[in-house]
Design a protein around this motif. Structure first.
Motif, PDB file in Angstrom:
ATOM      1  N   TYR A  87      -2.335  -0.101  -6.458  1.00  0.00           N
ATOM      2  CA  TYR A  87      -2.432   1.116  -5.641  1.00  0.00           C
ATOM      3  C   TYR A  87      -3.803   1.223  -4.976  1.00  0.00           C
ATOM      4  O   TYR A  87      -3.917   1.634  -3.811  1.00  0.00           O
ATOM      5  CB  TYR A  87      -2.179   2.355  -6.500  1.00  0.00           C
ATOM      6  CG  TYR A  87      -0.724   2.650  -6.750  1.00  0.00           C
ATOM      7  CD1 TYR A  87       0.142   2.935  -5.693  1.00  0.00           C
ATOM      8  CD2 TYR A  87      -0.210   2.653  -8.043  1.00  0.00           C
ATOM      9  CE1 TYR A  87       1.485   3.211  -5.922  1.00  0.00           C
ATOM     10  CE2 TYR A  87       1.127   2.922  -8.280  1.00  0.00           C
ATOM     11  CZ  TYR A  87       1.971   3.200  -7.213  1.00  0.00           C
ATOM     12  OH  TYR A  87       3.305   3.465  -7.445  1.00  0.00           O
ATOM     13  N   TYR A  88      -4.839   0.860  -5.719  1.00  0.00           N
ATOM     14  CA  TYR A  88      -6.190   0.897  -5.160  1.00  0.00           C
ATOM     15  C   TYR A  88      -6.312  -0.084  -3.993  1.00  0.00           C
ATOM     16  O   TYR A  88      -6.859   0.241  -2.934  1.00  0.00           O
ATOM     17  CB  TYR A  88      -7.204   0.576  -6.252  1.00  0.00           C
ATOM     18  CG  TYR A  88      -8.646   0.552  -5.807  1.00  0.00           C
ATOM     19  CD1 TYR A  88      -9.172   1.551  -4.995  1.00  0.00           C
ATOM     20  CD2 TYR A  88      -9.493  -0.482  -6.211  1.00  0.00           C
ATOM     21  CE1 TYR A  88     -10.502   1.526  -4.592  1.00  0.00           C
ATOM     22  CE2 TYR A  88     -10.820  -0.515  -5.820  1.00  0.00           C
ATOM     23  CZ  TYR A  88     -11.319   0.490  -5.006  1.00  0.00           C
ATOM     24  OH  TYR A  88     -12.634   0.455  -4.606  1.00  0.00           O
ATOM     25  N   HIS A  90      -3.880  -1.159  -2.142  1.00  0.00           N
ATOM     26  CA  HIS A  90      -3.060  -0.645  -1.036  1.00  0.00           C
ATOM     27  C   HIS A  90      -3.807   0.440  -0.265  1.00  0.00           C
ATOM     28  O   HIS A  90      -3.790   0.453   0.980  1.00  0.00           O
ATOM     29  CB  HIS A  90      -1.746  -0.093  -1.583  1.00  0.00           C
ATOM     30  CG  HIS A  90      -0.895   0.567  -0.543  1.00  0.00           C
ATOM     31  ND1 HIS A  90      -0.201  -0.141   0.420  1.00  0.00           N
ATOM     32  CD2 HIS A  90      -0.639   1.886  -0.299  1.00  0.00           C
ATOM     33  CE1 HIS A  90       0.455   0.700   1.203  1.00  0.00           C
ATOM     34  NE2 HIS A  90       0.205   1.935   0.792  1.00  0.00           N
ATOM     35  N   ASP A  91      -4.469   1.323  -0.999  1.00  0.00           N
ATOM     36  CA  ASP A  91      -5.222   2.397  -0.337  1.00  0.00           C
ATOM     37  C   ASP A  91      -6.360   1.840   0.518  1.00  0.00           C
ATOM     38  O   ASP A  91      -6.753   2.453   1.524  1.00  0.00           O
ATOM     39  CB  ASP A  91      -5.795   3.362  -1.380  1.00  0.00           C
ATOM     40  CG  ASP A  91      -4.709   4.183  -2.066  1.00  0.00           C
ATOM     41  OD1 ASP A  91      -3.584   4.264  -1.521  1.00  0.00           O
ATOM     42  OD2 ASP A  91      -4.985   4.729  -3.160  1.00  0.00           O
ATOM     43  N   LYS A  92      -6.887   0.691   0.124  1.00  0.00           N
ATOM     44  CA  LYS A  92      -7.974   0.061   0.875  1.00  0.00           C
ATOM     45  C   LYS A  92      -7.453  -0.822   2.007  1.00  0.00           C
ATOM     46  O   LYS A  92      -8.243  -1.411   2.755  1.00  0.00           O
ATOM     47  CB  LYS A  92      -8.845  -0.779  -0.066  1.00  0.00           C
ATOM     48  CG  LYS A  92      -9.706   0.041  -1.010  1.00  0.00           C
ATOM     49  CD  LYS A  92     -10.812   0.771  -0.258  1.00  0.00           C
ATOM     50  CE  LYS A  92     -11.764   1.481  -1.182  1.00  0.00           C
ATOM     51  NZ  LYS A  92     -12.889   2.123  -0.443  1.00  0.00           N
ATOM     52  N   GLY A  93      -6.118  -0.932   2.105  1.00  0.00           N
ATOM     53  CA  GLY A  93      -5.532  -1.710   3.188  1.00  0.00           C
ATOM     54  C   GLY A  93      -5.298  -3.175   2.873  1.00  0.00           C
ATOM     55  O   GLY A  93      -4.976  -3.962   3.770  1.00  0.00           O
ATOM     56  N   TYR A  94      -5.426  -3.553   1.592  1.00  0.00           N
ATOM     57  CA  TYR A  94      -5.268  -4.960   1.227  1.00  0.00           C
ATOM     58  C   TYR A  94      -4.048  -5.217   0.341  1.00  0.00           C
ATOM     59  O   TYR A  94      -3.796  -6.360  -0.037  1.00  0.00           O
ATOM     60  CB  TYR A  94      -6.528  -5.461   0.506  1.00  0.00           C
ATOM     61  CG  TYR A  94      -7.743  -5.518   1.406  1.00  0.00           C
ATOM     62  CD1 TYR A  94      -7.907  -6.549   2.325  1.00  0.00           C
ATOM     63  CD2 TYR A  94      -8.721  -4.531   1.340  1.00  0.00           C
ATOM     64  CE1 TYR A  94      -9.026  -6.601   3.153  1.00  0.00           C
ATOM     65  CE2 TYR A  94      -9.840  -4.573   2.162  1.00  0.00           C
ATOM     66  CZ  TYR A  94      -9.982  -5.608   3.068  1.00  0.00           C
ATOM     67  OH  TYR A  94     -11.087  -5.654   3.889  1.00  0.00           O
ATOM     68  N   ASP A  95      -3.331  -4.178  -0.012  1.00  0.00           N
ATOM     69  CA  ASP A  95      -2.117  -4.294  -0.826  1.00  0.00           C
ATOM     70  C   ASP A  95      -2.341  -5.143  -2.080  1.00  0.00           C
ATOM     71  O   ASP A  95      -3.195  -4.835  -2.889  1.00  0.00           O
ATOM     72  CB  ASP A  95      -0.962  -4.831   0.022  1.00  0.00           C
ATOM     73  CG  ASP A  95      -0.469  -3.790   1.016  1.00  0.00           C
ATOM     74  OD1 ASP A  95      -0.344  -2.621   0.628  1.00  0.00           O
ATOM     75  OD2 ASP A  95      -0.230  -4.145   2.182  1.00  0.00           O
ATOM     76  N   HIS A 128       6.425  -0.365   0.502  1.00  0.00           N
ATOM     77  CA  HIS A 128       5.234  -0.820   1.222  1.00  0.00           C
ATOM     78  C   HIS A 128       5.505  -2.068   2.058  1.00  0.00           C
ATOM     79  O   HIS A 128       4.576  -2.634   2.646  1.00  0.00           O
ATOM     80  CB  HIS A 128       4.096  -1.093   0.233  1.00  0.00           C
ATOM     81  CG  HIS A 128       3.582   0.144  -0.434  1.00  0.00           C
ATOM     82  ND1 HIS A 128       2.707   0.111  -1.506  1.00  0.00           N
ATOM     83  CD2 HIS A 128       3.812   1.464  -0.184  1.00  0.00           C
ATOM     84  CE1 HIS A 128       2.433   1.348  -1.885  1.00  0.00           C
ATOM     85  NE2 HIS A 128       3.088   2.184  -1.104  1.00  0.00           N
ATOM     86  N   THR A 208     -15.491  -3.888   2.248  1.00  0.00           N
ATOM     87  CA  THR A 208     -14.911  -4.512   3.443  1.00  0.00           C
ATOM     88  C   THR A 208     -15.018  -6.031   3.407  1.00  0.00           C
ATOM     89  O   THR A 208     -14.361  -6.721   4.191  1.00  0.00           O
ATOM     90  CB  THR A 208     -15.629  -4.000   4.707  1.00  0.00           C
ATOM     91  OG1 THR A 208     -17.040  -4.247   4.581  1.00  0.00           O
ATOM     92  CG2 THR A 208     -15.384  -2.509   4.902  1.00  0.00           C
ATOM     93  N   ASN A 225     -10.981 -11.716   3.730  1.00  0.00           N
ATOM     94  CA  ASN A 225     -10.955 -12.205   5.122  1.00  0.00           C
ATOM     95  C   ASN A 225     -11.670 -13.538   5.282  1.00  0.00           C
ATOM     96  O   ASN A 225     -11.876 -14.313   4.422  1.00  0.00           O
ATOM     97  CB  ASN A 225     -11.571 -11.188   6.090  1.00  0.00           C
ATOM     98  CG  ASN A 225     -10.866  -9.853   6.039  1.00  0.00           C
ATOM     99  OD1 ASN A 225      -9.658  -9.802   5.824  1.00  0.00           O
ATOM    100  ND2 ASN A 225     -11.605  -8.773   6.218  1.00  0.00           N
TER     101      ASN A 225
END
Length: 225
Positions: A87-88, A90-95, A128, A208, A225
């Protein structure tokens, strides 16, 4: 039954056997005494004890893969709160990426991995977009999404939170720590030996550029990334 004993001297008299009359009387008296002695002996009551079902710990009861009972106490183990870290991420955009990276790195560092998921993990992943809603729920999905091995996955039964199971695992596996951002404050009184210092859990920070594990120096930097 006593009549059967008295029948012996009576039979001797009826057959007119040439014996002294006192002999049948003596035999009869002896048999009566023997009968009364036997009849007064305490009778042993045979009882059948019901076999009691052997109780097992809930960690073993809900272990569908059957691997928990084979974990070695002297093996260093990482207990992942899989749903919490997912969940953490996912909230950061990395699922699933951060959780998968941590699992792979700690396994490479020689740790035994146990990853707990709440029962709704399949529905959450489907919502998701991790896999189509029409696809059957199976551990193969979790293996593929998070890079887990079959004997590293523990999915909770419906309606049961993973919190106590994670803390139980930490309690019974002395060389272990949890990877979670949940501090389980509601369970402090129930698990004082588990939470006696800050080494029992490692929090996760996702920036990031990288994934970091607090209070643990990873052998390799986990860059995003």
């Amino acid at each position: 039954m006593i009549l059967s004993f008295l029948a012996v001297p009576a039979w001797l008299l009826a057959m007119n056997i040439n014996l002294d009359l006192t002999l049948p009387a003596i035999i009869g008296a002896v048999l009566v005494v023997v009968y009364l002695f036997i009849d007064k002996q305490p009778k042993t009551k045979i009882t059948h004890r019901k076999r009691q079902a052997v109780k097992t710990h809930r960690l073993l009861d809900h272990d569908r893969a059957g691997f928990m009972r084979h974990l070695r106490l002297d093996a260093k183990t990482v207990i992942f709160d899989g749903s919490n870290i997912y969940y953490y991420g996912h909230d950061k955009g990395y699922d699933a990426v951060p959780l998968g990276m941590l699992i792979n790195q700690l396994r490479n560092e020689g740790y035994r991995i146990v990853c707990f998921f709440d029962a709704n993990i399949y529905y959450t992943l489907s919502e998701h977009g991790a896999f189509p809603k029409s696809e059957d729920h199976s551990w193969a999905l979790l293996q593929d999404i998070f890079g887990l091995e079959p004997l590293e996955i523990y999915v909770m039964p419906g309606g049961v939170q993973a919190d106590q199971f994670i803390l139980d695992a930490l309690k019974y596996l002395p060389v272990s720590f949890a990877v979670t951002n949940d501090q389980y404050r509601d369970y402090t009184a129930r698990y004082p030996t588990v939470m006696r210092d800050n080494r029992w859990r490692k929090g996760v920070v996702i920036s990031t550029t990288e994934v970091q594990l607090l209070h643990h120096k990873l052998q390799k930097q986990l860059l995003l990334n």
